[in-house]
Write a protein that holds these residues in place. Structure first.
Motif, PDB file in Angstrom:
ATOM      1  N   ASN A   1     -11.432   3.486   9.418  1.00 12.52           N
ATOM      2  CA  ASN A   1     -11.977   3.229   8.323  1.00 12.52           C
ATOM      3  C   ASN A   1     -12.847   4.419   7.834  1.00 12.52           C
ATOM      4  OD1 ASN A   1     -12.051  -0.018   7.963  1.00 12.52           O
ATOM      5  ND2 ASN A   1     -12.744   0.234  10.174  1.00 12.52           N
ATOM      6  N   ASP A   2     -12.894   4.342   6.486  1.00  6.34           N
ATOM      7  CA  ASP A   2     -13.676   5.129   5.683  1.00  6.34           C
ATOM      8  C   ASP A   2     -14.008   4.988   4.676  1.00  6.34           C
ATOM      9  OD1 ASP A   2     -11.832   5.912   3.914  1.00  6.34           O
ATOM     10  OD2 ASP A   2     -11.074   7.665   5.073  1.00  6.34           O
TER      11      ASP A   2
ATOM     12  N   GLY B   1     -11.384   2.856   2.450  1.00  7.60           N
ATOM     13  CA  GLY B   1     -10.763   1.826   2.842  1.00  7.60           C
ATOM     14  C   GLY B   1     -10.579   1.797   4.497  1.00  7.60           C
ATOM     15  N   TYR B   2      -9.270   1.511   4.695  1.00  4.31           N
ATOM     16  CA  TYR B   2      -8.907   1.691   6.125  1.00  4.31           C
ATOM     17  C   TYR B   2      -7.222   1.980   6.102  1.00  4.31           C
ATOM     18  CZ  TYR B   2      -6.523  -2.834   5.795  1.00  4.31           C
ATOM     19  OH  TYR B   2      -5.902  -4.047   5.525  1.00  4.31           O
TER      20      TYR B   2
END
Length: 184
Positions: free
Chosen positions: A20-21, A24-25
């Motif tokens: 995740n960041d 989004g993922y």
């Protein structure tokens, strides 16, 4: 990715490692080498399928027989389902037993069902998108199935029977004790 076995030999749960960041993922949904290392044999998928269903829709319990038998890798990309596999391998210590797992867009888990199993699912959320990969092509003449309400299978579909939406075709499937011998 974490790959784990279940109490029924051959059924495998794949849980991805999610990155995740703020964008989004990302996750790897399948790796043939990792699968082969865990399962001890390779699988080569040749067909992808997808269905959209509403709450209470029960699809199953289906399988392909003979030379058209299929292994499946199933997942949910929207919503939640209860996914069920029934062991139909003659001579198996778990013949006639089932394993169920909740698959959802939130948990990103996948369920591998090898050849020799009947498979079905029920939608628990308002709607669900269900995707699966098959290692053999569909063949109408080779399809088979078991009745979802077979008391000998004792599957808890979670929802009350009067809330299930089942096709007329699936309502006519045989019970395990009345089904012909299956060849996988």
């Amino acid at each position: 990715m974490t790959i784990t076995s279940t109490p029924i030999d051959g059924l495998i749960v794949l849980t991805p490692r999610i990155f995740n960041d703020d964008r989004g993922y990302f996750f790897e949904s399948f790796n043939e080498n990792s699968f082969k290392d865990f399962a001890g044999y390779p699988v080569h998928f040749v067909q992808d399928n997808q269905s959209f269903s509403t709450k209470g829709v029960l699809r199953g319990l289906h399988f392909q027989k003979g030379q058209h038998a299929q292994s499946k890798l199933v997942r949910v990309t929207q919503g939640e389902v209860l996914d069920v596999a029934v062991d139909l391998r003659k001579g198996s210590a778990t013949y006639g037993q089932h394993y169920s797992i909740r698959l959802s867009a939130d948990n990103h888990q996948q369920f591998f069902i090898p050849r020799g199993f009947a498979h079905g699912f029920i939608v628990l959320s308002d709607t669900a998108i269900f995707q699966y990969k098959c290692d053999n092509y569909y063949n109408k003449q080779s399809e088979g199935g078991l009745h979802y309400a077979d008391t000998d299978l004792a599957i808890d579909w979670i929802l009350p029977y009067d809330e299930l939406l089942v096709s007329d075709k699936d309502k006519e499937l045989p019970f395990l004790k009345d089904a012909p011998d299956f060849e996988f």
